[in-house]
Each structure stands twice: as C-alpha cells, then as structure tokens.
Scaffold this motif. Structure first.
Motif: not given
Length: 187
Positions: A129-133, A137-139, A152-155, A163-169
């Motif tokens: 997956l793209p790095y940020k996604m 996901f891992k977090m 909060d942690e990623l700003g 959205t990123q989690l939905k795309r990853a899933k």
C-alpha cells in the motif's frame, strides 16, 4: 515455431530453441506468478525453476494441451505450493486483522494452512500500500489507535483517516477475493 516442435527441439537439448522460448514467455510468466505471490523475486525464482525443470525433464514431459498452457499451469502450481510452505510469524498480532478485514469472507471451509496463506498475503498486500495508507492501516489494526489518535499524530483529519482505511480495505479485499478464488479452485 510450432509448440510441439519447440518441445521436440528442447528434448534434443537445442539451447537456441530453449533460450528463444525463455525470452518469449519469461516476463509474462513472472508477471503471472507475481499475481499469486506479490513478491517479484520469489516469482522470478519460481519461473526459473520451471524452466530448469523443462530443460532437465524434457524427455519425460507429456503435454496434452499447449506448451504455453503447460508452463502457466506449472507456474501456478509451484506458486500455490510455495504459498502453502510459508511459515508465518505474527509478532504484531496482525492475524487479528481477520476480525476486522476478513469477516466479509467465509474462510471456514478452508483448512488452517490455507487460512495462513490468506493471512500471509494480507501482510504482503499491506506492505504494498502507499506509505501513508500503510501507516494509517497499521496504526489502526496493529497498534489499535483510535481514528482521532491517528489523525492527531499524523496531522490529518479524521475523515482522511477513514477514507484511507476504506481504500486500504478495498484494495486488500480485491486481492483476498482473488486469492480465495485460486485456493477454492484447488478443491
């Protein structure tokens, strides 16, 4: 050259014909294998093993369809055997992803070793997956962060996290469907 003649020439140890066959289909076979393994190096190794087998066992090979179909079947079978041979280590309790991601898929009919194959492939898919996604996901699924904590942690906004989690899933789901179809075709 006619595929039957190609095999006959390989049986006669004709290096030129063997090399030409290798050059013609190697890239496609590696791409095909990578669709199973999601690992370019392992895919290349498997395709090379297939060609070594063809060269060494040419006299005992009996092809009922076409040489190309035979090569693809060999690659598929070796990929599935490779996947079954994987030993999984789960230092981060990633297998718990099952309850979140794989609930949409009925894995009960599959033996434990096939379930492990699916889990191993989920881990590999996550790594593509793209790095940020991947980070989000891992977090969420490995470190058990809440949406707001991730944001909060990623700003970023909570909506971006969702959205990123939905795309990853979705991406993982597509790959799992393919893997399950391939595994089911073995039974």
């Amino acid at each position: 050259m006619d595929p039957n003649k190609t095999l006959l020439e390989i049986q006669k140890q004709n290096h030129f014909v063997f090399k030409r066959l290798f050059d013609q289909v190697y890239g496609d076979l590696v791409h095909y294998a990578n669709g199973y393994l999601f690992d370019r190096e392992a895919s290349e190794d498997i395709v090379q093993e297939v060609f070594i087998h063809i060269w060494e066992k040419a006299n005992s090979i009996e092809i009922k369809s076409s040489l190309k179909a035979y090569l693809y079947a060999m690659v598929r079978n070796r990929c599935l055997n490779f996947l079954k041979s994987l030993k999984i280590t789960d230092q981060c309790n990633v297998l718990e992803i099952n309850t979140v991601l794989i609930n949409d898929y009925d894995l009960e009919p599959f033996p434990e070793e096939d379930k492990k194959i699916v889990y191993e492939q989920v881990l590999r898919i996550v790594d593509t997956l793209p790095y940020k996604m991947q980070l989000i996901f891992k977090m969420k699924f490995i470190e058990n962060y809440k949406y707001t904590e991730i944001a909060d942690e990623l700003g970023i906004s909570v909506n971006t996290v969702k959205t990123q989690l939905k795309r990853a899933k979705f991406k993982i789901g597509q790959m799992i469907s393919t893997i399950l179809i391939l595994l089911a075709s073995q039974y």
